[in-house]
Scaffold this motif. Structure first.
Motif, PDB file in Angstrom:
ATOM      1  N   VAL A 126       0.847  -1.197   0.000  1.00  0.00           N
ATOM      2  CA  VAL A 126       0.000   0.000   0.000  1.00  0.00           C
ATOM      3  C   VAL A 126       0.881   1.245   0.000  1.00  0.00           C
ATOM      4  N   PRO A 127       0.597   2.233  -0.844  1.00  0.00           N
ATOM      5  CA  PRO A 127       1.413   3.454  -0.889  1.00  0.00           C
ATOM      6  C   PRO A 127       1.430   4.189   0.441  1.00  0.00           C
ATOM      7  N   GLY A 128       2.551   4.827   0.710  1.00  0.00           N
ATOM      8  CA  GLY A 128       2.675   5.678   1.880  1.00  0.00           C
ATOM      9  C   GLY A 128       2.504   4.921   3.176  1.00  0.00           C
ATOM     10  N   THR A 129       1.821   5.543   4.113  1.00  0.00           N
ATOM     11  CA  THR A 129       1.588   4.956   5.434  1.00  0.00           C
ATOM     12  C   THR A 129       0.094   4.770   5.654  1.00  0.00           C
ATOM     13  N   ARG A 130      -0.617   4.331   4.607  1.00  0.00           N
ATOM     14  CA  ARG A 130      -2.086   4.318   4.632  1.00  0.00           C
ATOM     15  C   ARG A 130      -2.671   2.914   4.663  1.00  0.00           C
ATOM     16  N   LEU A 131      -1.966   1.971   5.266  1.00  0.00           N
ATOM     17  CA  LEU A 131      -2.469   0.605   5.289  1.00  0.00           C
ATOM     18  C   LEU A 131      -3.809   0.516   6.014  1.00  0.00           C
ATOM     19  N   ALA A 132      -3.935   1.187   7.160  1.00  0.00           N
ATOM     20  CA  ALA A 132      -5.194   1.143   7.907  1.00  0.00           C
ATOM     21  C   ALA A 132      -6.346   1.726   7.106  1.00  0.00           C
ATOM     22  N   ALA A 133      -6.086   2.805   6.369  1.00  0.00           N
ATOM     23  CA  ALA A 133      -7.129   3.413   5.549  1.00  0.00           C
ATOM     24  C   ALA A 133      -7.505   2.506   4.386  1.00  0.00           C
ATOM     25  N   ALA A 134      -6.516   1.859   3.772  1.00  0.00           N
ATOM     26  CA  ALA A 134      -6.789   0.964   2.655  1.00  0.00           C
ATOM     27  C   ALA A 134      -7.654  -0.211   3.073  1.00  0.00           C
ATOM     28  N   LEU A 135      -7.510  -0.638   4.321  1.00  0.00           N
ATOM     29  CA  LEU A 135      -8.291  -1.764   4.831  1.00  0.00           C
ATOM     30  C   LEU A 135      -9.587  -1.305   5.495  1.00  0.00           C
ATOM     31  N   ALA A 136      -9.905  -0.017   5.356  1.00  0.00           N
ATOM     32  CA  ALA A 136     -11.143   0.564   5.894  1.00  0.00           C
ATOM     33  C   ALA A 136     -11.251   0.391   7.399  1.00  0.00           C
ATOM     34  N   LEU A 137     -10.120   0.460   8.096  1.00  0.00           N
ATOM     35  CA  LEU A 137     -10.127   0.359   9.555  1.00  0.00           C
ATOM     36  C   LEU A 137     -10.302   1.715  10.221  1.00  0.00           C
ATOM     37  N   THR A 138      -9.828   2.764   9.580  1.00  0.00           N
ATOM     38  CA  THR A 138      -9.877   4.095  10.189  1.00  0.00           C
ATOM     39  C   THR A 138     -10.602   5.116   9.331  1.00  0.00           C
ATOM     40  N   GLY A 139     -11.247   4.685   8.256  1.00  0.00           N
ATOM     41  CA  GLY A 139     -11.946   5.616   7.380  1.00  0.00           C
ATOM     42  C   GLY A 139     -12.890   4.884   6.454  1.00  0.00           C
ATOM     43  N   PRO A 140     -13.692   5.611   5.699  1.00  0.00           N
ATOM     44  CA  PRO A 140     -14.663   4.992   4.796  1.00  0.00           C
ATOM     45  C   PRO A 140     -13.987   4.349   3.601  1.00  0.00           C
ATOM     46  N   LEU A 141     -14.767   3.562   2.854  1.00  0.00           N
ATOM     47  CA  LEU A 141     -14.231   2.827   1.718  1.00  0.00           C
ATOM     48  C   LEU A 141     -13.684   3.737   0.625  1.00  0.00           C
ATOM     49  N   ASP A 142     -14.243   4.915   0.453  1.00  0.00           N
ATOM     50  CA  ASP A 142     -13.824   5.786  -0.632  1.00  0.00           C
ATOM     51  C   ASP A 142     -12.731   6.762  -0.195  1.00  0.00           C
ATOM     52  N   ALA A 143     -12.073   6.461   0.915  1.00  0.00           N
ATOM     53  CA  ALA A 143     -11.017   7.354   1.391  1.00  0.00           C
ATOM     54  C   ALA A 143      -9.916   7.464   0.351  1.00  0.00           C
ATOM     55  N   ASP A 144      -9.322   8.633   0.290  1.00  0.00           N
ATOM     56  CA  ASP A 144      -8.294   8.919  -0.718  1.00  0.00           C
ATOM     57  C   ASP A 144      -6.941   8.399  -0.236  1.00  0.00           C
ATOM     58  N   TRP A 145      -6.871   7.077  -0.049  1.00  0.00           N
ATOM     59  CA  TRP A 145      -5.684   6.488   0.563  1.00  0.00           C
ATOM     60  C   TRP A 145      -4.603   6.123  -0.442  1.00  0.00           C
ATOM     61  N   ALA A 146      -4.910   6.078  -1.704  1.00  0.00           N
ATOM     62  CA  ALA A 146      -3.936   5.608  -2.687  1.00  0.00           C
ATOM     63  C   ALA A 146      -3.316   6.721  -3.510  1.00  0.00           C
ATOM     64  N   GLY A 147      -3.494   7.964  -3.104  1.00  0.00           N
ATOM     65  CA  GLY A 147      -2.843   9.065  -3.810  1.00  0.00           C
ATOM     66  C   GLY A 147      -3.775   9.892  -4.653  1.00  0.00           C
ATOM     67  N   GLY A 148      -4.988   9.462  -4.847  1.00  0.00           N
ATOM     68  CA  GLY A 148      -5.979  10.251  -5.568  1.00  0.00           C
ATOM     69  C   GLY A 148      -5.665  10.460  -7.040  1.00  0.00           C
ATOM     70  N   GLY A 149      -4.771   9.660  -7.612  1.00  0.00           N
ATOM     71  CA  GLY A 149      -4.436   9.820  -9.015  1.00  0.00           C
ATOM     72  C   GLY A 149      -3.452  10.932  -9.266  1.00  0.00           C
ATOM     73  N   ALA A 379     -17.475   3.607  15.778  1.00  0.00           N
ATOM     74  CA  ALA A 379     -18.650   4.324  16.269  1.00  0.00           C
ATOM     75  C   ALA A 379     -19.425   4.963  15.122  1.00  0.00           C
ATOM     76  N   GLY A 380     -18.694   5.500  14.149  1.00  0.00           N
ATOM     77  CA  GLY A 380     -19.351   6.103  12.995  1.00  0.00           C
ATOM     78  C   GLY A 380     -20.134   5.084  12.181  1.00  0.00           C
TER      79      GLY A 380
END
Length: 392
Positions: A126-149, A379-380
């Motif tokens: 996973v790019p950067g330090t966004r493994l948790a975001a990529a696995l939807a552990l700390t944010g929604p599925l559409d989170a811009d975790w992969a660099g946004g293009g 919680a969200g």
């Protein structure tokens, strides 16, 4: 729900604890993390071939054991107790389920039996330090975790000969030694950006890998650079990969929670053993009321985390792994911190094993947390604060 362990689950725990007791003591762990792969390949081969750990949750059709998360849970606890450095998390928990969920029939038939047999390891880059975001552990599925293009992350472009990748991924678990890389990358440019998962051979031309110094040495990490690398799309190009990543994230969180519970339970045991032996003012340190109270608080935290992790393993459809992980990481941090304190002067030496458990808690929180974000996202998703007013 009957959460008692079955005979099969108890046998998995017993066999794994016996093997790890023989081959994964504290000194063995220290020696293993200093090896080039970051683990003992011989131990991983034994875990895969003798106990089927690499393919524990894979279907029998692909050489796996065909177990569920309920059977993986006690195995994860034992790995956590020993802080066993191995490709289990990167290969069996993160990569293999994605191959199973998204791969074509040919891709599954080619790769999964090799993973189940222990001959092939894999890593999710996973790019950067966004493994948790990529696995939807700390944010929604559409989170811009992969660099946004945009610049950064990993970009994919189609050529006459197939797909080519360029970019960089950081903090890749076992990325320096894995034989196969699963790389999320942006395709379609900025206007029509979408995320696809690609398969890249670890030794492919243009792949540059280097092991990084990690806070927790038992979780080997690497920086992976992709310099115009040939890649193969995992599965169908039209498939949305986010639901599969979220499902894998929920299961991985449960496994990580079980590992943390096992680690917390072990460091608590070691601390209790020590305060029973260490004497001060002519009596064991553990006989003092203040010490008893502190250890009682740790015990309650560990048992509560164990209950949460067990529930997450049994209630697989509810995706409560993230909440269980938050509670387990907090319990491990408390248990390890008290272990360092109650071991006194020897506990504060860098070489003491209590520090290894504290590093595991802190390292996992950096990779998959932090705890407050895990709880906030859980919680969200549960809608706990929707429409809530402020009481005056």
């Amino acid at each position: 729900m009957d959460a008692r362990f079955t005979d099969e689950q108890d046998e998995i725990r017993r066999a794994l604890r016996e093997l790890l007791h023989k081959r994964c003591g504290t000194e063995d762990v220290r020696a293993a993390v200093d090896r080039a792969p970051g683990h003992d390949p011989g131990l991983w081969t034994a875990l895969a071939e003798q106990l089927g750990l690499a393919g524990l949750a894979l279907p029998e059709a692909y050489g796996g054991v065909g177990c569920t998360l309920r059977e993986v849970a006690p195995a994860a606890e034992e790995l956590g107790r020993a802080l066993a450095p191995s490709p289990f998390l990167a290969t069996a928990v993160l990569a293999a389920p994605l191959l199973l969920a998204l791969g074509t029939g040919a891709q599954r038939a080619e790769l999964l039996p090799r993973i189940a047999g222990g001959g092939l390891t894999a890593a999710l880059a996973v790019p950067g330090t966004r493994l948790a975001a990529a696995l939807a552990l700390t944010g929604p599925l559409d989170a811009d975790w992969a660099g946004g293009g945009r610049a950064g992350g990993v970009q994919a472009r189609r050529t006459d000969g197939g797909w080519r990748l360029y970019g960089e991924a950081d903090q890749v678990l076992d990325g320096h030694s894995a034989g196969l890389l699963l790389v999320p990358a942006h395709a379609g440019g900025y206007a029509r950006s979408r995320v696809l998962l690609f398969l890249v051979a670890g030794d492919a031309s243009g792949v540059v890998r280097a092991r990084r110094t990690a806070l927790d040495p038992t979780r080997a990490q690497a920086r992976v650079q992709l310099r115009d690398v040939a890649a193969e799309v995992l599965g169908d190009e039209d498939t949305d990969v986010h639901p599969a990543l979220a499902a894998v994230g929920a299961a991985a969180a449960t496994v990580l929670a079980c590992e943390a519970v096992g680690a917390a339970d072990r460091i608590l045991e070691r601390t209790v053993e020590y305060v029973k032996q260490r004497e001060q003012f002519g009596r064991p340190v553990g006989s003092f009321q203040a010490v008893k109270h502190r250890l009682a608080d740790v015990y309650v935290a560990v048992r509560a985390a164990g209950s949460a992790a067990s529930y997450a393993a049994w209630a697989t459809g509810e995706r409560v792994g993230g909440l269980a992980l938050a509670q387990a990481l907090e319990a491990l941090r408390i248990a390890a911190g008290e272990g360092i304190q109650l071991h006194g002067g020897i506990g504060f030496t860098w070489e003491h094993e209590a520090h290894m458990y504290f590093k595991r808690a802190a390292g996992d929180e950096l990779l998959f947390g932090p705890v407050h974000r895990l709880r906030d996202h859980a919680a969200g998703r549960a809608g706990l604060f929707e429409g809530a007013g402020v009481a005056m």
